[in-house]
Write an enzyme that holds these catalytic residues in place. Structure first.
Site, mmCIF file in Angstrom:
data_model
loop_
_atom_site.group_PDB
_atom_site.id
_atom_site.type_symbol
_atom_site.label_atom_id
_atom_site.label_comp_id
_atom_site.label_asym_id
_atom_site.label_seq_id
_atom_site.Cartn_x
_atom_site.Cartn_y
_atom_site.Cartn_z
ATOM 1 N N GLU A 293 0.821 -1.208 0.000
ATOM 2 C CA GLU A 293 0.000 0.000 0.000
ATOM 3 C C GLU A 293 0.868 1.277 0.000
ATOM 4 O O GLU A 293 0.667 2.168 0.824
ATOM 5 C CB GLU A 293 -0.947 -0.011 1.194
ATOM 6 C CG GLU A 293 -1.899 -1.194 1.199
ATOM 7 C CD GLU A 293 -2.907 -1.158 2.342
ATOM 8 O OE1 GLU A 293 -2.666 -0.415 3.329
ATOM 9 O OE2 GLU A 293 -3.929 -1.848 2.265
ATOM 10 N N GLU B 132 -5.723 -8.572 0.593
ATOM 11 C CA GLU B 132 -6.221 -8.600 1.969
ATOM 12 C C GLU B 132 -7.719 -8.317 1.950
ATOM 13 O O GLU B 132 -8.178 -7.395 1.275
ATOM 14 C CB GLU B 132 -5.542 -7.536 2.840
ATOM 15 C CG GLU B 132 -4.052 -7.702 3.041
ATOM 16 C CD GLU B 132 -3.467 -6.560 3.868
ATOM 17 O OE1 GLU B 132 -4.254 -5.816 4.517
ATOM 18 O OE2 GLU B 132 -2.238 -6.385 3.855
#
Length: 523
Positions: free
Chosen positions: A90, A233
């Protein structure tokens, strides 16, 4: 192998997934041990790579070394099955204010060259997991990457497409519900919503599909609408906030699994579910930052002791999650506030206890929020006491604490009992004549659609195995034992072995070298 020396007093070898004793010995011997399960059908995601590293330099020397040390040495016959290497995690979060953006593409290019040199580029793929805040829109069909990311996303997706890599994204409907009081609760799940989102001829009944198709639209605007997508995720926490509980977590995760199994896909990708989906996460993380919220420490589908928090069917017939076996708990005793003492000045003790132990379940929305002031004190005391391995002094708190043998748990608020710390006890275990192997499912779970059968495969996800040869395994064990000459009980990672045949061969040789200890395999 005759040059190897093992202490004759070694009488038992425990093979498990997590052994703090061996980790400590490995550090002393400068031996690198990795978690992992070699030869699994679906690869590990991910061998993670930090962004602020020499891999961003113009020279590929650093990336060549990194690939040799972290990938090539494990991708051998009978070794680990590494499919993806994540370059950062991220890196485009809005909260990072762009500080990592300039590192991503140079690191990708260097690593790709290194994989080519190692003849691995056709098999091991580079990915950059992105948070869902990288794109935005009020409707899925209007999805677009944030304006400041357009250029780098174009470069990134072009790279991924050219090298056969998927786009990896992390999607959390829970965060949408947590951060917006007006967000329809039923829209976060998969059983239909009374507040569907209508987007032209398409209707969205759950946030996951809406978020996914927003990404599809953003990719389509860059000219890559068909690139495979992996969910790196996705999950639901079980504590630490309103809406974070066991029933909601099971409802979400089981709904997600059933949704993938249905092969329905989404309105913009009908009958094409995500290439892979990785449930987050395996275990709770008691030391994780709670800056986003207390729920951050409670994403696990297993509790800290490897026990399944709730029943979950991954699509493998009628099989549900299995609990870890042979877990060794500390004695059944707890530290609580002494009811006969004046607790007026207890605040500082609670602050110290909760700065070390996890007390997030006591806060607003947590499962222990309603147990009262004295209950809060006892919970904090006990959390610290268990973390300190029930050391008698750790329940003193200037005379305000006391040990009890009566479980103080109240309703859904569990006062935990810790597990044995082998790091402190490994050299003092009584001798045994049996060598036991424990099997465990304690590794993150991947959900992958099998293209030929449509069957869902539960895959082990962890870094690669230590080695793939019997000789190297024995050499490693020998070096470990040289730094702990008094060891009578040895524990090593089950994941250090490439296959069951290697386990048997290695243990047979080791048993012979150390005097012929019996070997018993248990499940």
């Amino acid at each position: 192998m005759q040059s190897l020396e093992f202490p004759k007093q070694l009488t038992m070898i425990g093979i498990i997934d997590r052994s703090f004793g061996i980790q400590g010995a490995a550090e002393m011997a400068h031996i690198r041990l990795c978690h992992g399960m070699a030869g699994v059908a679906v690869a590990s995601l991910f061998a993670c790579l930090g962004m602020a590293t020499p891999l961003n330099h113009s020279s590929t020397d650093a990336s060549d070394l990194w690939v040799r040390q972290n990938v090539s040495r494990y991708v051998v016959k009978g070794g680990a099955d590494i499919r993806y290497v994540a370059v950062g995690n991220e890196p485009f979060l809005t909260s990072y204010s762009g500080q990592f953006q300039s590192f991503v593409v140079p690191a990708l290019l260097n690593l790709q060259q290194s994989l080519v040199k190692a003849n691995l580029a056709g098999y091991v793929k580079l990915v950059v997991p992105c948070n869902a805040d990288a794109y935005e829109s009020s409707l899925p069909s209007q999805g677009a990457f944030r304006p400041e990311l357009t250029q780098i996303m174009t470069q990134l997706v072009s790279f991924l497409n050219s090298n056969g890599s998927p786009f990896v994204v992390n999607i959390y409907p829970f965060l949408s519900l947590y951060g917006n009081s007006d967000f329809p609760q039923d829209y976060a799940f998969f059983e239909g919503s009374t507040h569907p989102v209508t987007d032209g001829s398409n209707v969205y009944y759950n946030a996951f599909d809406g978020n996914f198709d927003t990404l599809v639209s953003a990719l389509n605007k860059l000219g890559y609408g068909q690139i495979p997508i992996v969910i790196g995720e996705v999950g639901w926490p079980t504590d630490g906030a309103f809406g974070a509980n066991l029933s909601a977590a099971r409802f979400f995760n089981q709904g997600l699994i059933n949704h993938v199994l249905s092969n329905k896909g989404t309105p913009l990708r009908p009958r094409v579910p995500p290439m892979d989906i990785y449930l987050f996460s395996l275990l709770d993380e008691g030391a994780k930052s709670v800056l986003p919220g207390n729920f951050e420490r409670h994403w696990g589908i297993f509790s800290f002791d490897g026990q399944a928090k709730y029943a979950l069917n991954l699509g493998l017939g009628n099989r549900l999650l299995e609990n870890a076996k042979n877990v060794e708990y500390l004695p059944s005793r707890w530290c609580v506030a002494d009811p006969s003492k004046d607790l007026t000045n207890v605040a500082n003790h609670m602050r110290i206890a909760c700065s070390v132990a996890d007390c997030t379940t006591l806060d607003y929305g947590g499962s222990c929020n309603g147990i009262g002031a004295k209950g809060n004190i006892s919970y904090a005391f006990n959390s610290y006491y268990q973390l300190q391995m029930q050391n008698a002094q750790s329940c003193d708190f200037d005379g305000l604490g006391m040990v009890t043998f009566l479980d103080p748990s109240v309703g859904d608020c569990r006062f935990l009992v810790g597990v044995t710390d082998h790091k402190k006890s490994i050299a003092f275990r009584p001798p045994h004549r049996r060598t036991t192997i424990w099997t465990s499912i304690l590794c993150p779970i991947s959900i992958r659609k099998n293209a030929s059968s449509g069957r869902l495969i539960g895959a082990k996800n962890s870094p690669p195995a230590r080695t793939s040869s019997t000789d190297l395994l024995l050499e490693t064990l020998s070096r470990l034992l040289q730094v702990s000459a008094s060891v009578t009980f040895l524990e090593v990672y089950a994941a250090a072995f490439a296959s069951s045949s290697v386990v048997l061969i290695t243990l047979a040789q080791l048993s012979k070298i150390t005097g012929g200890a019996d070997i018993v395999l248990t499940k």
